[in-house]
Every structure is written in C-alpha cells, then in structure tokens.
Design a protein around this motif. Structure first.
Motif, PDB file in Angstrom:
ATOM      1  N   ARG A  69       7.496  -3.145  -9.933  1.00  0.00           N
ATOM      2  CA  ARG A  69       6.684  -2.256  -9.543  1.00  0.00           C
ATOM      3  C   ARG A  69       6.343  -1.362  -8.839  1.00  0.00           C
ATOM      4  O   ARG A  69       7.049  -0.340  -9.285  1.00  0.00           O
ATOM      5  CB  ARG A  69       6.536  -2.737  -7.744  1.00  0.00           C
ATOM      6  N   ALA A  70       4.576  -1.066  -8.839  1.00  0.00           N
ATOM      7  CA  ALA A  70       4.357   0.543  -8.383  1.00  0.00           C
ATOM      8  C   ALA A  70       3.058   0.514  -7.445  1.00  0.00           C
ATOM      9  O   ALA A  70       2.459  -0.682  -7.248  1.00  0.00           O
ATOM     10  CB  ALA A  70       4.543   1.717  -9.831  1.00  0.00           C
ATOM     11  N   THR A  71       3.171   2.127  -7.173  1.00  0.00           N
ATOM     12  CA  THR A  71       2.682   2.302  -6.102  1.00  0.00           C
ATOM     13  C   THR A  71       1.058   3.301  -6.147  1.00  0.00           C
ATOM     14  O   THR A  71       2.676   4.643  -6.316  1.00  0.00           O
ATOM     15  CB  THR A  71       2.936   1.999  -4.251  1.00  0.00           C
ATOM     16  N   ALA A  72       0.294   3.720  -6.555  1.00  0.00           N
ATOM     17  CA  ALA A  72      -0.001   4.913  -6.913  1.00  0.00           C
ATOM     18  C   ALA A  72      -0.708   5.119  -5.512  1.00  0.00           C
ATOM     19  O   ALA A  72      -1.816   4.591  -4.759  1.00  0.00           O
ATOM     20  CB  ALA A  72      -1.310   4.749  -7.691  1.00  0.00           C
ATOM     21  N   TYR A  73      -0.692   6.187  -4.477  1.00  0.00           N
ATOM     22  CA  TYR A  73      -1.353   7.201  -3.572  1.00  0.00           C
ATOM     23  C   TYR A  73      -2.522   8.045  -4.158  1.00  0.00           C
ATOM     24  O   TYR A  73      -2.302   8.121  -5.059  1.00  0.00           O
ATOM     25  CB  TYR A  73       0.498   7.659  -2.525  1.00  0.00           C
ATOM     26  N   GLY A  74      -3.303   7.530  -3.152  1.00  0.00           N
ATOM     27  CA  GLY A  74      -4.739   8.316  -3.368  1.00  0.00           C
ATOM     28  C   GLY A  74      -5.573   7.760  -4.302  1.00  0.00           C
ATOM     29  O   GLY A  74      -6.029   8.461  -4.841  1.00  0.00           O
ATOM     30  N   TRP A  75      -5.212   6.785  -4.725  1.00  0.00           N
ATOM     31  CA  TRP A  75      -6.241   6.030  -5.499  1.00  0.00           C
ATOM     32  C   TRP A  75      -6.582   4.604  -4.998  1.00  0.00           C
ATOM     33  O   TRP A  75      -5.303   3.965  -4.651  1.00  0.00           O
ATOM     34  CB  TRP A  75      -5.637   6.083  -6.893  1.00  0.00           C
ATOM     35  N   HIS A  76      -7.365   3.998  -5.043  1.00  0.00           N
ATOM     36  CA  HIS A  76      -7.827   2.809  -4.963  1.00  0.00           C
ATOM     37  C   HIS A  76      -8.370   1.560  -5.805  1.00  0.00           C
ATOM     38  O   HIS A  76      -9.410   2.536  -6.538  1.00  0.00           O
ATOM     39  CB  HIS A  76      -8.200   2.507  -3.422  1.00  0.00           C
ATOM     40  N   ARG A  77      -8.439   0.452  -5.825  1.00  0.00           N
ATOM     41  CA  ARG A  77      -9.097  -0.586  -6.764  1.00  0.00           C
ATOM     42  C   ARG A  77     -10.910  -0.453  -6.596  1.00  0.00           C
ATOM     43  O   ARG A  77     -10.751  -0.914  -5.221  1.00  0.00           O
ATOM     44  CB  ARG A  77      -8.487  -2.251  -6.980  1.00  0.00           C
ATOM     45  N   SER A  78     -12.310  -0.530  -7.404  1.00  0.00           N
ATOM     46  CA  SER A  78     -13.568  -0.587  -6.524  1.00  0.00           C
ATOM     47  C   SER A  78     -13.682  -1.539  -7.955  1.00  0.00           C
ATOM     48  O   SER A  78     -13.838  -0.807  -8.569  1.00  0.00           O
ATOM     49  CB  SER A  78     -13.862   0.666  -6.681  1.00  0.00           C
ATOM     50  N   MET A  96     -17.563  -3.928 -13.463  1.00  0.00           N
ATOM     51  CA  MET A  96     -15.907  -3.469 -13.897  1.00  0.00           C
ATOM     52  C   MET A  96     -15.138  -2.608 -13.113  1.00  0.00           C
ATOM     53  O   MET A  96     -15.747  -1.621 -11.992  1.00  0.00           O
ATOM     54  CB  MET A  96     -15.766  -2.616 -14.868  1.00  0.00           C
ATOM     55  N   MET A  97     -13.685  -3.233 -12.355  1.00  0.00           N
ATOM     56  CA  MET A  97     -12.994  -2.421 -11.975  1.00  0.00           C
ATOM     57  C   MET A  97     -12.153  -1.269 -12.442  1.00  0.00           C
ATOM     58  O   MET A  97     -12.100  -1.524 -12.787  1.00  0.00           O
ATOM     59  CB  MET A  97     -11.829  -3.449 -11.820  1.00  0.00           C
ATOM     60  N   ALA A  98     -12.259   0.012 -11.288  1.00  0.00           N
ATOM     61  CA  ALA A  98     -12.068   1.287 -11.896  1.00  0.00           C
ATOM     62  C   ALA A  98     -10.477   2.043 -10.622  1.00  0.00           C
ATOM     63  O   ALA A  98     -11.245   0.824  -9.779  1.00  0.00           O
ATOM     64  CB  ALA A  98     -13.096   1.949 -11.956  1.00  0.00           C
ATOM     65  N   LEU A  99     -10.757   2.759 -10.995  1.00  0.00           N
ATOM     66  CA  LEU A  99      -9.830   3.230  -9.642  1.00  0.00           C
ATOM     67  C   LEU A  99     -10.227   4.733  -9.258  1.00  0.00           C
ATOM     68  O   LEU A  99     -10.931   5.619  -9.801  1.00  0.00           O
ATOM     69  CB  LEU A  99      -8.503   3.965  -9.737  1.00  0.00           C
ATOM     70  N   ARG A 104      -4.505   3.628  -1.724  1.00  0.00           N
ATOM     71  CA  ARG A 104      -3.150   3.956  -1.919  1.00  0.00           C
ATOM     72  C   ARG A 104      -3.274   2.069  -3.049  1.00  0.00           C
ATOM     73  O   ARG A 104      -4.413   0.716  -2.838  1.00  0.00           O
ATOM     74  CB  ARG A 104      -1.990   2.761  -1.457  1.00  0.00           C
ATOM     75  N   CYS A 105      -3.326   1.837  -4.206  1.00  0.00           N
ATOM     76  CA  CYS A 105      -3.209   0.936  -5.276  1.00  0.00           C
ATOM     77  C   CYS A 105      -1.991   0.330  -5.069  1.00  0.00           C
ATOM     78  O   CYS A 105      -1.229   1.007  -6.325  1.00  0.00           O
ATOM     79  CB  CYS A 105      -4.262   1.716  -5.985  1.00  0.00           C
ATOM     80  N   ASP A 106      -1.558  -0.581  -5.082  1.00  0.00           N
ATOM     81  CA  ASP A 106      -0.275  -1.242  -5.692  1.00  0.00           C
ATOM     82  C   ASP A 106      -0.386  -2.141  -6.730  1.00  0.00           C
ATOM     83  O   ASP A 106      -1.469  -3.377  -6.792  1.00  0.00           O
ATOM     84  CB  ASP A 106       0.504  -2.449  -4.574  1.00  0.00           C
ATOM     85  N   GLY A 107       0.363  -1.848  -8.027  1.00  0.00           N
ATOM     86  CA  GLY A 107       0.306  -2.266  -9.193  1.00  0.00           C
ATOM     87  C   GLY A 107       1.675  -2.785  -9.752  1.00  0.00           C
ATOM     88  O   GLY A 107       2.893  -2.590  -8.783  1.00  0.00           O
ATOM     89  N   VAL A 108       2.217  -2.282 -10.686  1.00  0.00           N
ATOM     90  CA  VAL A 108       2.702  -2.597 -11.829  1.00  0.00           C
ATOM     91  C   VAL A 108       2.722  -1.779 -12.604  1.00  0.00           C
ATOM     92  O   VAL A 108       1.235  -0.799 -13.030  1.00  0.00           O
ATOM     93  CB  VAL A 108       3.085  -4.376 -12.214  1.00  0.00           C
ATOM     94  N   ILE A 109       3.773  -0.972 -13.501  1.00  0.00           N
ATOM     95  CA  ILE A 109       3.702  -0.131 -14.623  1.00  0.00           C
ATOM     96  C   ILE A 109       4.463  -0.842 -15.682  1.00  0.00           C
ATOM     97  O   ILE A 109       5.569  -1.746 -15.549  1.00  0.00           O
ATOM     98  CB  ILE A 109       3.987   1.524 -14.312  1.00  0.00           C
ATOM     99  N   LEU A 110       4.482  -0.674 -16.848  1.00  0.00           N
ATOM    100  CA  LEU A 110       4.356  -1.405 -18.146  1.00  0.00           C
ATOM    101  C   LEU A 110       4.710   0.124 -19.448  1.00  0.00           C
ATOM    102  O   LEU A 110       4.183   0.198 -19.777  1.00  0.00           O
ATOM    103  CB  LEU A 110       3.280  -1.621 -19.054  1.00  0.00           C
ATOM    104  N   GLN A 111       6.028  -0.277 -19.408  1.00  0.00           N
ATOM    105  CA  GLN A 111       6.464   0.681 -20.518  1.00  0.00           C
ATOM    106  C   GLN A 111       6.368   0.277 -22.082  1.00  0.00           C
ATOM    107  O   GLN A 111       6.967  -0.269 -22.186  1.00  0.00           O
ATOM    108  CB  GLN A 111       8.398   0.686 -20.292  1.00  0.00           C
ATOM    109  N   LEU A 112       6.161   1.176 -22.280  1.00  0.00           N
ATOM    110  CA  LEU A 112       5.763   1.583 -23.931  1.00  0.00           C
ATOM    111  C   LEU A 112       6.990   0.807 -24.654  1.00  0.00           C
ATOM    112  O   LEU A 112       8.116   1.933 -24.206  1.00  0.00           O
ATOM    113  CB  LEU A 112       4.707   2.148 -24.533  1.00  0.00           C
TER     114      LEU A 112
END
Length: 236
Positions: A69-78, A96-99, A104-112
């Motif tokens: 789980r991850a949160t990007a501060y200073g961004w939001h979905r739109s 289409m959705m962009a940042l 803030r935007c809550d999401g997830v991070i995925l590791q390659l």
C-alpha cells in the motif's frame, strides 16, 4: 455503490478500431527503448517500484515481485484527460484518469521482478505510453508505504508544461463517462473496475465515490429516455 454491473452493461457496445488517437503521434520502438534506458539509468541498482492508482491495480499485466500500500502526497486522481480512442470515439469522446497536482492519492506500488526487470518495464511502457506526445507524463513520485518512503515510477502524472489535461466539473465529467465507449470497453466500466479494486485494497476515494453516483444517475436517465423513445416509435 450505485454504479452497478447492470448499469455498466448498458454502456457497452461493439466499436471498431479507428486507429491512433487523433492529433497524437504513435511512439516508435526506438523511442520506447530510449525511455526504458532513461528509466533504468535513473533507477540504477535500486528496485523499480511502480505506483498504481487506476487500471494497473486490477490489470498490471506483469507478475509483481512485491506489492505494498502506498500514498502519494501532492497528487490526486482525476478524470481529466480527454480521449477519442480505446474507451471512446471521436463521435463520443470520453475521459481517462490521470494524476493531477494537489491533495493525496492512495494506491499500491508494484515491484518489477529483478530477473525480468527490463522486459516487464518495456512491456509496461509500451502499454501505457503509446504516443510520443505523452512521454512527459511518465515520472517518479515519492510515496509513503508501511516500510518507509520509496521512489516509484508512475504514468499519466500531469504537469502544466504537458498541457494535456483539463479538470472538469463532476457533472461534465459524469456525462462524458456515462456516454463513452470504444474498442477497449466503456469509461463507466473503467470507473467501476477501479472503485471495486480500490475497495478490495481497503481504499475509498471520496471523489470517485461521488462521481460513480453521478454516472449511475446519468446512465439511468439515458436508458429511461431510450425506452421512452422506443415505446413512442412502436406506438406510432
């Protein structure tokens, strides 16, 4: 949720592939390789994490080596990027959705996975960045996770310099989403899938939650109007 699968089904239809997005230049394989080289050079020996806030949550198309789980501060979905292909057409544009900046935007991070890093990264870049015009919307963001702050790659992060997005009122946004469908499905389907997967992650986005109610009302109104028109034609 008011935007039910039954309402989403009303927005789906068969749409042909009309080619590239009007006014945009398809990216070349050489440009994809150059962008991948740049990202890998910037990452160095560190793992590459990808910040997923929309369709990448429910359809990453690669097998993550890690997930947090991850949160990007200073961004939001739109829903702020107007489109005429994939989930829309020129006759009925969609969004289409962009940042976008702020909040803030809550999401997830995925590791390659390290052993597949370049191959997975190239496939991901080729999927997300199909046009030369949107290369600037690939960027690194700082995200807060249960294990501390990480640098994560994200796509469709709008900048004023890019000038590709234009946030609209929720009412205007809902109208476009409720009506748009392309070869890749409908915008309402995209919204519904995103909310369902966010909920599965324990994330509730207030703006998307409000938006789905408006979209549901719009689809219902469109369906009611079409039924009335059909009855009138049959009676005439």
């Amino acid at each position: 949720m008011l935007l039910t699968p039954e309402l989403v089904a009303l927005t789906l239809k068969d749409v042909r592939d009309d080619g590239p997005e009007p006014g945009w230049t398809p990216i070349t394989d050489a440009e994809v390789d150059g962008l991948v080289d740049f990202i890998e050079k910037d990452a160095g020996v560190d793992p590459i994490w990808v910040f997923a806030y929309g369709s990448l949550i429910w359809n990453p198309e690669f097998e993550p080596a890690g997930r947090e789980r991850a949160t990007a501060y200073g961004w939001h979905r739109s829903f702020s990027l107007k489109i005429e292909r994939w989930r829309a057409t020129s006759a009925q544009p969609g969004l289409m959705m962009a940042l976008e900046r702020g909040g803030r935007c809550d999401g997830v991070i995925l590791q390659l996975a390290p052993v597949r890093r370049r191959d997975d990264l190239r496939a991901l870049v080729k999927r997300e960045i199909r046009y030369r015009d949107v290369i600037d919307m690939v960027r690194w963001v700082q995200v807060k996770t249960p294990h501390g702050v990480r640098k994560a790659l994200t796509f469709w992060a709008s900048t004023k310099r890019a000038g590709l997005t234009m946030p609209l009122s929720q009412e205007s946004t809902a109208t476009l989403i409720a009506n748009a469908c392309g070869e890749g499905g409908s915008c309402a389907q995209y919204l519904h899938n995103t909310i369902v997967d966010l909920q599965a992650e324990g994330i509730r986005d207030r703006n998307l939650w409000n938006l789905q109610a408006l979209v549901a009302a719009e689809i219902t109104a469109i369906s009611t109007e079409r039924r009335s028109e059909t009855r009138y034609v049959n009676q005439a």
